[in-house]
Scaffold this motif. Sequence first.
Motif, PDB file in Angstrom:
ATOM      1  N   GLN A   5       7.425   3.175  -0.323  1.00  0.00           N
ATOM      2  CA  GLN A   5       7.333   4.731  -0.271  1.00  0.00           C
ATOM      3  C   GLN A   5       8.073   5.254  -1.320  1.00  0.00           C
ATOM      4  O   GLN A   5       7.719   6.335  -1.757  1.00  0.00           O
ATOM      5  N   ARG A   6       9.560   4.950  -1.442  1.00  0.00           N
ATOM      6  CA  ARG A   6      10.377   5.633  -2.167  1.00  0.00           C
ATOM      7  C   ARG A   6       9.625   5.624  -3.628  1.00  0.00           C
ATOM      8  O   ARG A   6       9.859   6.604  -4.616  1.00  0.00           O
ATOM      9  N   ARG A   7       9.371   4.310  -4.100  1.00  0.00           N
ATOM     10  CA  ARG A   7       8.861   4.386  -5.306  1.00  0.00           C
ATOM     11  C   ARG A   7       7.559   4.920  -5.615  1.00  0.00           C
ATOM     12  O   ARG A   7       7.389   5.695  -6.706  1.00  0.00           O
ATOM     13  N   LEU A   8       6.974   5.108  -4.800  1.00  0.00           N
ATOM     14  CA  LEU A   8       5.570   5.899  -4.679  1.00  0.00           C
ATOM     15  C   LEU A   8       5.898   7.510  -4.640  1.00  0.00           C
ATOM     16  O   LEU A   8       5.584   8.217  -5.797  1.00  0.00           O
ATOM     17  N   LEU A   9       6.987   7.938  -4.110  1.00  0.00           N
ATOM     18  CA  LEU A   9       7.529   9.130  -3.960  1.00  0.00           C
ATOM     19  C   LEU A   9       8.145   9.487  -5.503  1.00  0.00           C
ATOM     20  O   LEU A   9       7.898  10.635  -5.968  1.00  0.00           O
ATOM     21  N   ASP A  10       8.758   8.610  -6.021  1.00  0.00           N
ATOM     22  CA  ASP A  10       9.525   8.652  -7.371  1.00  0.00           C
ATOM     23  C   ASP A  10       8.161   8.910  -8.320  1.00  0.00           C
ATOM     24  O   ASP A  10       8.320  10.088  -9.235  1.00  0.00           O
ATOM     25  N   PHE A  11       7.087   8.431  -8.232  1.00  0.00           N
ATOM     26  CA  PHE A  11       6.046   8.553  -9.313  1.00  0.00           C
ATOM     27  C   PHE A  11       5.401   9.731  -8.887  1.00  0.00           C
ATOM     28  O   PHE A  11       5.086  10.641  -9.910  1.00  0.00           O
ATOM     29  N   ILE A  12       5.113  10.142  -7.690  1.00  0.00           N
ATOM     30  CA  ILE A  12       4.805  11.392  -7.416  1.00  0.00           C
ATOM     31  C   ILE A  12       5.457  12.629  -7.954  1.00  0.00           C
ATOM     32  O   ILE A  12       4.822  13.577  -8.722  1.00  0.00           O
ATOM     33  N   GLU A  13       6.662  12.529  -7.771  1.00  0.00           N
ATOM     34  CA  GLU A  13       7.633  13.631  -8.319  1.00  0.00           C
ATOM     35  C   GLU A  13       7.516  13.626  -9.713  1.00  0.00           C
ATOM     36  O   GLU A  13       7.403  14.691 -10.343  1.00  0.00           O
ATOM     37  N   GLU A  14       7.701  12.742 -10.393  1.00  0.00           N
ATOM     38  CA  GLU A  14       7.637  12.599 -11.977  1.00  0.00           C
ATOM     39  C   GLU A  14       6.241  12.993 -12.583  1.00  0.00           C
ATOM     40  O   GLU A  14       6.251  13.652 -13.388  1.00  0.00           O
ATOM     41  N   PHE A  15       5.164  12.646 -11.796  1.00  0.00           N
ATOM     42  CA  PHE A  15       3.882  13.248 -12.280  1.00  0.00           C
ATOM     43  C   PHE A  15       3.515  14.579 -12.105  1.00  0.00           C
ATOM     44  O   PHE A  15       2.952  15.376 -13.004  1.00  0.00           O
ATOM     45  N   ILE A  16       4.088  15.109 -11.046  1.00  0.00           N
ATOM     46  CA  ILE A  16       3.961  16.682 -10.942  1.00  0.00           C
ATOM     47  C   ILE A  16       4.866  17.610 -11.807  1.00  0.00           C
ATOM     48  O   ILE A  16       4.553  18.330 -12.325  1.00  0.00           O
ATOM     49  N   ARG A  17       6.177  16.831 -11.939  1.00  0.00           N
ATOM     50  CA  ARG A  17       6.955  17.384 -12.721  1.00  0.00           C
ATOM     51  C   ARG A  17       6.417  17.475 -14.590  1.00  0.00           C
ATOM     52  O   ARG A  17       6.369  18.404 -15.016  1.00  0.00           O
ATOM     53  N   LYS A  18       5.562  16.517 -14.828  1.00  0.00           N
ATOM     54  CA  LYS A  18       5.101  16.407 -16.212  1.00  0.00           C
ATOM     55  C   LYS A  18       3.791  17.214 -16.279  1.00  0.00           C
ATOM     56  O   LYS A  18       3.438  17.980 -17.071  1.00  0.00           O
ATOM     57  N   SER A  19       2.967  17.239 -15.272  1.00  0.00           N
ATOM     58  CA  SER A  19       1.658  17.693 -15.314  1.00  0.00           C
ATOM     59  C   SER A  19       1.346  18.828 -14.136  1.00  0.00           C
ATOM     60  O   SER A  19       0.294  19.396 -14.554  1.00  0.00           O
ATOM     61  N   ARG A  20       2.297  19.251 -13.508  1.00  0.00           N
ATOM     62  CA  ARG A  20       2.123  20.304 -12.628  1.00  0.00           C
ATOM     63  C   ARG A  20       0.991  20.238 -11.534  1.00  0.00           C
ATOM     64  O   ARG A  20       0.635  21.329 -11.022  1.00  0.00           O
ATOM     65  N   TYR A  21       0.626  19.236 -11.388  1.00  0.00           N
ATOM     66  CA  TYR A  21      -0.138  18.625 -10.225  1.00  0.00           C
ATOM     67  C   TYR A  21      -0.231  17.403  -9.794  1.00  0.00           C
ATOM     68  O   TYR A  21       0.420  16.616 -10.424  1.00  0.00           O
ATOM     69  N   SER A  22      -0.350  17.053  -8.654  1.00  0.00           N
ATOM     70  CA  SER A  22      -0.326  15.806  -7.910  1.00  0.00           C
ATOM     71  C   SER A  22      -1.273  14.694  -8.608  1.00  0.00           C
ATOM     72  O   SER A  22      -2.425  14.989  -8.804  1.00  0.00           O
ATOM     73  N   PRO A  23      -0.731  13.372  -8.550  1.00  0.00           N
ATOM     74  CA  PRO A  23      -1.689  12.383  -9.123  1.00  0.00           C
ATOM     75  C   PRO A  23      -2.843  12.054  -7.993  1.00  0.00           C
ATOM     76  O   PRO A  23      -2.742  12.409  -6.790  1.00  0.00           O
ATOM     77  N   SER A  24      -3.846  11.535  -8.676  1.00  0.00           N
ATOM     78  CA  SER A  24      -5.202  11.040  -7.710  1.00  0.00           C
ATOM     79  C   SER A  24      -4.525   9.876  -7.066  1.00  0.00           C
ATOM     80  O   SER A  24      -3.632   9.271  -7.482  1.00  0.00           O
ATOM     81  N   ILE A  25      -5.478   9.549  -5.913  1.00  0.00           N
ATOM     82  CA  ILE A  25      -5.111   8.216  -5.023  1.00  0.00           C
ATOM     83  C   ILE A  25      -5.343   7.149  -6.166  1.00  0.00           C
ATOM     84  O   ILE A  25      -4.339   6.366  -6.105  1.00  0.00           O
ATOM     85  N   LYS A  26      -6.105   7.295  -6.761  1.00  0.00           N
ATOM     86  CA  LYS A  26      -6.585   5.982  -7.643  1.00  0.00           C
ATOM     87  C   LYS A  26      -5.406   5.942  -8.729  1.00  0.00           C
ATOM     88  O   LYS A  26      -4.791   4.826  -9.163  1.00  0.00           O
ATOM     89  N   GLU A  27      -4.866   7.026  -9.238  1.00  0.00           N
ATOM     90  CA  GLU A  27      -3.364   6.893 -10.159  1.00  0.00           C
ATOM     91  C   GLU A  27      -2.363   6.266  -9.489  1.00  0.00           C
ATOM     92  O   GLU A  27      -1.679   5.483  -9.994  1.00  0.00           O
ATOM     93  N   MET A  28      -2.161   6.625  -8.140  1.00  0.00           N
ATOM     94  CA  MET A  28      -1.246   5.926  -7.291  1.00  0.00           C
ATOM     95  C   MET A  28      -1.326   4.635  -7.050  1.00  0.00           C
ATOM     96  O   MET A  28      -0.563   3.816  -7.198  1.00  0.00           O
ATOM     97  N   LYS A  29      -2.561   4.240  -6.668  1.00  0.00           N
ATOM     98  CA  LYS A  29      -2.954   2.852  -6.340  1.00  0.00           C
ATOM     99  C   LYS A  29      -2.634   1.939  -7.961  1.00  0.00           C
ATOM    100  O   LYS A  29      -2.005   1.101  -7.874  1.00  0.00           O
ATOM    101  N   ASP A  30      -3.337   2.626  -9.033  1.00  0.00           N
ATOM    102  CA  ASP A  30      -2.895   1.722 -10.268  1.00  0.00           C
ATOM    103  C   ASP A  30      -1.452   1.680 -10.252  1.00  0.00           C
ATOM    104  O   ASP A  30      -0.895   0.472 -10.939  1.00  0.00           O
ATOM    105  N   TYR A  31      -0.636   2.754 -10.231  1.00  0.00           N
ATOM    106  CA  TYR A  31       0.760   2.576 -10.548  1.00  0.00           C
ATOM    107  C   TYR A  31       1.458   1.514  -9.677  1.00  0.00           C
ATOM    108  O   TYR A  31       2.469   0.773 -10.253  1.00  0.00           O
ATOM    109  N   MET A  32       1.229   1.498  -8.413  1.00  0.00           N
ATOM    110  CA  MET A  32       1.569   0.705  -7.482  1.00  0.00           C
ATOM    111  C   MET A  32       1.293  -0.822  -7.626  1.00  0.00           C
ATOM    112  O   MET A  32       1.905  -1.621  -6.890  1.00  0.00           O
ATOM    113  N   GLY A  33       0.220  -0.843  -8.074  1.00  0.00           N
ATOM    114  CA  GLY A  33      -0.144  -2.271  -8.433  1.00  0.00           C
ATOM    115  C   GLY A  33      -0.950  -2.931  -7.270  1.00  0.00           C
ATOM    116  O   GLY A  33      -1.110  -4.012  -6.996  1.00  0.00           O
TER     117      GLY A  33
END
Length: 75
Positions: A5-33
Amino acid sequence: MTAKQRRLLDFIEEFIRKSRYSPSIKEMKDYMGVKAYSTIHQHLQGLIKGGYLTKDGKVRGYILKGGELWKQKEL
């Protein structure tokens, strides 16, 4: 919060910081492998129950609660 969960939250936070919107579920799924969308949904529900995220009902609608404050909570 689990390590995954922490790894996913870090990804979401960084994604929002860079793009100003949250990642899609697919992007989260791909990131988490992971193969199943349900795995991501379980992690997201844990983060919501833990008070780290909220969902506004929109596509890509996950919102970080408290900005950096979540990092102060214990694992």
